[in-house]
Design an enzyme around this catalytic site. Structure first.
Site, PDB file in Angstrom:
ATOM      1  N   CYS A  80      33.898  36.659  44.376  1.00 31.46           N
ATOM      2  CA  CYS A  80      34.060  37.817  45.264  1.00 31.46           C
ATOM      3  C   CYS A  80      32.949  38.837  44.994  1.00 31.46           C
ATOM      4  O   CYS A  80      31.781  38.560  45.203  1.00 31.46           O
ATOM      5  CB  CYS A  80      35.457  38.416  45.113  1.00 31.46           C
ATOM      6  N   HIS A 182      38.500  33.974  46.685  1.00 32.46           N
ATOM      7  CA  HIS A 182      39.127  33.904  45.371  1.00 32.46           C
ATOM      8  C   HIS A 182      39.737  32.527  45.162  1.00 32.46           C
ATOM      9  O   HIS A 182      40.867  32.275  45.588  1.00 32.46           O
ATOM     10  CB  HIS A 182      40.229  34.962  45.248  1.00 32.46           C
ATOM     11  N   GLU A 184      40.933  31.351  42.504  1.00 29.19           N
ATOM     12  CA  GLU A 184      42.078  31.498  41.605  1.00 29.19           C
ATOM     13  C   GLU A 184      43.320  32.011  42.320  1.00 29.19           C
ATOM     14  O   GLU A 184      44.420  32.011  41.758  1.00 29.19           O
ATOM     15  CB  GLU A 184      41.709  32.419  40.429  1.00 29.19           C
TER      16      GLU A 184
END
Length: 207
Positions: A80, A182, A184
């Site tokens: 990001c 993202h 994750e």
């Protein structure tokens, strides 16, 4: 061992939980040269505004450390805002130079809705297949939270569309890689993509 840089502007918790789920050993680095053993990869996360985050990164001594690490052949993955700081600079709140590892400058994403928040599709550039084998992730939906982006870059390996606007959602140049999204926070596809990227950057030594 993977080092996750903590400079006060990154979503460290989610990144560390994702790496734990992938069974990839990682440690949080709170200052340059804080690593306890040789690192296979540095992860640069980031949330917030580019100027403030980059100032924190620089004041903590990370910009010089990252440049030395890159010059020594070290692998870096930006997430990001972390990806944006790998670029030449950003026009968010004026102009702020970046690390310059990835060609291109970050600009406001002129699209509606703004900012771009939520799930969206990745479109991988077939001509960049040699840089990163992304075929298993073609069309994958991943999670974005951003209002600024790269519109073009020679290091672009994937794009995403918002309305009629296309922007760069993944970059790779040598041992440097970045995701505007993202991984994750993108469920099982995101974790699989995260793992694949780490193994690609580390030559399969991320586990």
């Amino acid at each position: 061992m993977i080092g996750v840089i903590d400079y006060g502007a990154g979503n460290i918790g989610n990144v560390m939980r994702a790496l734990a789920a992938l069974k990839m050993p990682a440690e949080i680095l709170r200052k340059p040269k804080d690593e306890k053993e040789p690192l296979s990869l540095l992860i640069l996360p980031g949330v917030g505004a580019f100027p403030t985050a980059y100032r924190h990164l620089k004041e903590a001594g990370w910009t010089d450390f990252l440049k030395e690490y890159r010059d020594g052949g070290g692998a870096i993955l930006g997430i990001c805002l972390g990806m944006q700081m790998l670029c030449e600079g950003s026009y968010e709140e004026g102009y702020t130079p970046g690390l310059g590892f990835i060609p291109g400058e970050v600009v406001r994403l002129e699209a509606k809705p703004w900012p771009h928040i939520g799930w969206n599709e990745l479109r991988w550039r077939k001509d960049m297949a040699a840089e990163f084998d992304a075929m298993p992730f073609e069309g994958a939906d991943v999670y974005f939270v951003h209002g600024y982006c790269l519109l073009e870059s020679q290091a672009c390996i994937a794009t995403t569309e918002v309305g009629e606007r296309s922007f760069v959602s993944a970059v790779k140049r040598g041992s440097i890689m970045g995701f505007q999204f993202h991984p994750e926070r993108s469920g099982k596809p995101g974790l699989a993509l995260f793992k694949s990227a780490i193994l690609s950057l580390t030559g399969g030594k991320g586990e």
